[in-house]
Design an enzyme around this catalytic site. Structure first.
Site, short mmCIF file in Angstrom:
data_model
loop_
_atom_site.label_atom_id
_atom_site.label_comp_id
_atom_site.label_asym_id
_atom_site.label_seq_id
_atom_site.Cartn_x
_atom_site.Cartn_y
_atom_site.Cartn_z
CE LYS A 74 -4.46 -1.56 1.57
NZ LYS A 74 -5.55 -1.47 2.53
CE LYS B 286 -5.86 -8.64 -2.60
NZ LYS B 286 -5.83 -8.03 -1.27
CE LYS C 78 -13.58 -4.11 -0.23
NZ LYS C 78 -13.33 -3.92 1.18
P1 TYM Z 1 -10.76 -6.26 3.27
O1 TYM Z 1 -11.83 -5.26 3.51
O2 TYM Z 1 -9.66 -5.93 2.32
O3 TYM Z 1 -11.40 -7.63 2.79
C1 TYM Z 1 -12.50 -8.22 3.45
C2 TYM Z 1 -12.39 -9.73 3.38
O4 TYM Z 1 -12.37 -10.17 2.02
C3 TYM Z 1 -11.24 -11.01 1.79
N1 TYM Z 1 -10.75 -10.77 0.41
C4 TYM Z 1 -10.58 -11.74 -0.49
N2 TYM Z 1 -10.77 -13.08 -0.43
C5 TYM Z 1 -10.53 -13.78 -1.56
N3 TYM Z 1 -10.08 -13.22 -2.71
C6 TYM Z 1 -9.88 -11.90 -2.82
N4 TYM Z 1 -9.46 -11.36 -3.96
C7 TYM Z 1 -10.13 -11.09 -1.67
N5 TYM Z 1 -10.04 -9.75 -1.43
C8 TYM Z 1 -10.42 -9.58 -0.14
C9 TYM Z 1 -10.21 -10.55 2.81
O5 TYM Z 1 -9.25 -11.55 3.04
C10 TYM Z 1 -11.09 -10.28 4.01
O6 TYM Z 1 -11.38 -11.47 4.71
N6 TYM Z 1 -7.82 -5.86 7.31
C11 TYM Z 1 -9.07 -6.37 6.82
C12 TYM Z 1 -10.28 -5.87 7.58
C13 TYM Z 1 -10.22 -6.12 9.06
C14 TYM Z 1 -10.43 -7.35 9.70
C15 TYM Z 1 -10.35 -7.06 11.10
C16 TYM Z 1 -10.65 -8.65 9.24
C17 TYM Z 1 -10.04 -5.17 10.01
N7 TYM Z 1 -10.12 -5.72 11.26
C18 TYM Z 1 -10.49 -8.08 12.04
C19 TYM Z 1 -10.79 -9.66 10.21
C20 TYM Z 1 -10.72 -9.37 11.58
C21 TYM Z 1 -9.25 -5.95 5.37
O7 TYM Z 1 -8.74 -4.95 4.94
O8 TYM Z 1 -10.14 -6.73 4.67
#
Ligand code: TYM
Length: 341
Positions: A124, A205, A208
């Protein structure tokens, strides 16, 4: 404290997970995480959070009114996908101030080197002129999210594995410095769908941020059937005809994975259905499967968004419930370090 059950709470494992409301959720978010939250919720004690504070780590991209609206919209998508608010606590991170408060304590115990090593931090910050310190300390807030809720399991996609491992390491470090406070969590990664790739670039991957720049990259959960068709029919494959998963190119494997994850049948059955056909047929079939999966989610989503007062009341109840556990854990943290009233 080894598990949530050991903390004296009900025997069912406690699950915590969350998503950033940076945009509408995409198919990667659904197949890597949300679908598994829904499937597992009946046997577990669940807490699902919309992590709006994490969005502020890239402040240049924040539109305040939009952030507030998106937090609601992501919560509505959780429910529309099948999260049952009677069984699962759904809340917005900033509505429970204990998360920000605990994250300060984790910031203070997190060694700089651990934070700098995070793959997501490196990705990032790459090529970015101004880097907020929140981007570096992001995992301390994520550790607060998870550890405040006495979490046993964190169902996430593969990209979040490193953050969950760091959370566990931070808990152990805190215990070493101040004594036992936390249940130690583990990441739960799905066998299929843990890493959905971009349709326009199967080496990267689905994300967003990329989707905002490149229209053919992702399918969003609120896309119209036409938009889904356009994205999937132009997905990058190769010039061959190989449709067996093991031998296929990355783009074809990604399409087969999306199909299988939504369909639920084992891969050999999917392969048998498409055997002897071409990539055009594969894409058409994947379009059908995706459109069929999204249709009921979208109709429930629109119904939920039509009643904002009910959605807000549900999120207020969720925050209240989340606060009960979070405030108890924060009090234990404060007692351990010697702060608080
Ligand atoms: P975030 O918002 O980027 O993504 C949310 C969830 O979606 C999964 N994900 C994917 N899985 C498969 N293929 C993909 N291309 C893909 N893109 C995203 C992510 O693995 C995630 O499970 N840091 C975290 C948010 C967070 C969080 C937490 C998660 C903050 N606090 C506590 C679990 C527990 C994040 O940015 O996810």
């Amino acid at each position: 404290m080894e598990t949530h059950a050991a903390a004296g709470a009900p025997q069912r494992p406690r699950v915590f997970s969350g998503m950033q409301p940076t945009s509408v959720l995409h198919l990667g978010n659904y197949l890597g995480a949300l679908k598994h939250w829904v499937a597992g919720q009946h046997e577990r004690d669940n807490v699902f959070c919309v992590v709006d504070l994490h969005v502020l780590t890239i402040p240049e991209a924040v539109d305040p009114a939009e952030l507030r609206a998106r937090s609601r919209s992501v919560a509505a998508l959780y429910l529309a996908a099948g999260i049952d608010p009677e069984r699962s606590t759904v809340f917005v991170q900033s509505h429970v101030p204990e998360h920000a408060e605990a994250s300060w304590l984790f910031n203070c115990v997190a060694p700089l080197g651990w934070l700098q090593r995070m793959t997501q931090f490196k990705a990032k910050t790459h090529g970015r002129e101004s880097i907020g310190s929140g981007l570096l300390t992001y995992p301390a807030l994520m550790a607060a999210d998870i550890l405040l809720h006495d979490t046993d399991e964190v169902p996430v996609g593969e990209d979040q594995m490193q953050h969950v491992e760091l959370t566990r390491d931070l808990a152990v470090r805190f215990h070493h410095l101040f004594g036992e406070v936390f249940v130690l969590p583990r990441a739960v990664i799905p066998t299929a769908g843990a890493r959905i790739m971009g349709f326009d670039d199967p080496e990267a991957k689905m994300s967003k941020s990329t989707a905002e720049e490149r229209p053919g990259h992702a399918v969003f959960l609120l896309d119209t059937p036409d938009a889904v068709r356009k994205t999937i029919m132009s997905a990058v494959t190769d010039s061959g005809r190989e449709l067996r998963f093991e031998h296929a190119s990355a783009g074809v494997r990604n399409l087969l994975t999306v199909w299988q994850s939504l369909d639920g049948r084992p891969m050999p059955e999917i392969e048998a259905e498409i055997a002897g056909r071409g990539y055009g047929d594969l894409k058409k079939r994947v379009v059908e499967v995706v459109v069929d999966a999204l249709e009921p989610i979208q109709s429930r989503y629109h119904a939920l968004m039509d009643d904002q007062a009910e959605l807000d009341a549900l999120l207020a109840r969720g925050a209240e419930r989340a606060r009960e556990t979070a405030s108890r854990t924060l009090a234990r943290m404060q007692a351990a370090v010697g702060v608080g009233a």
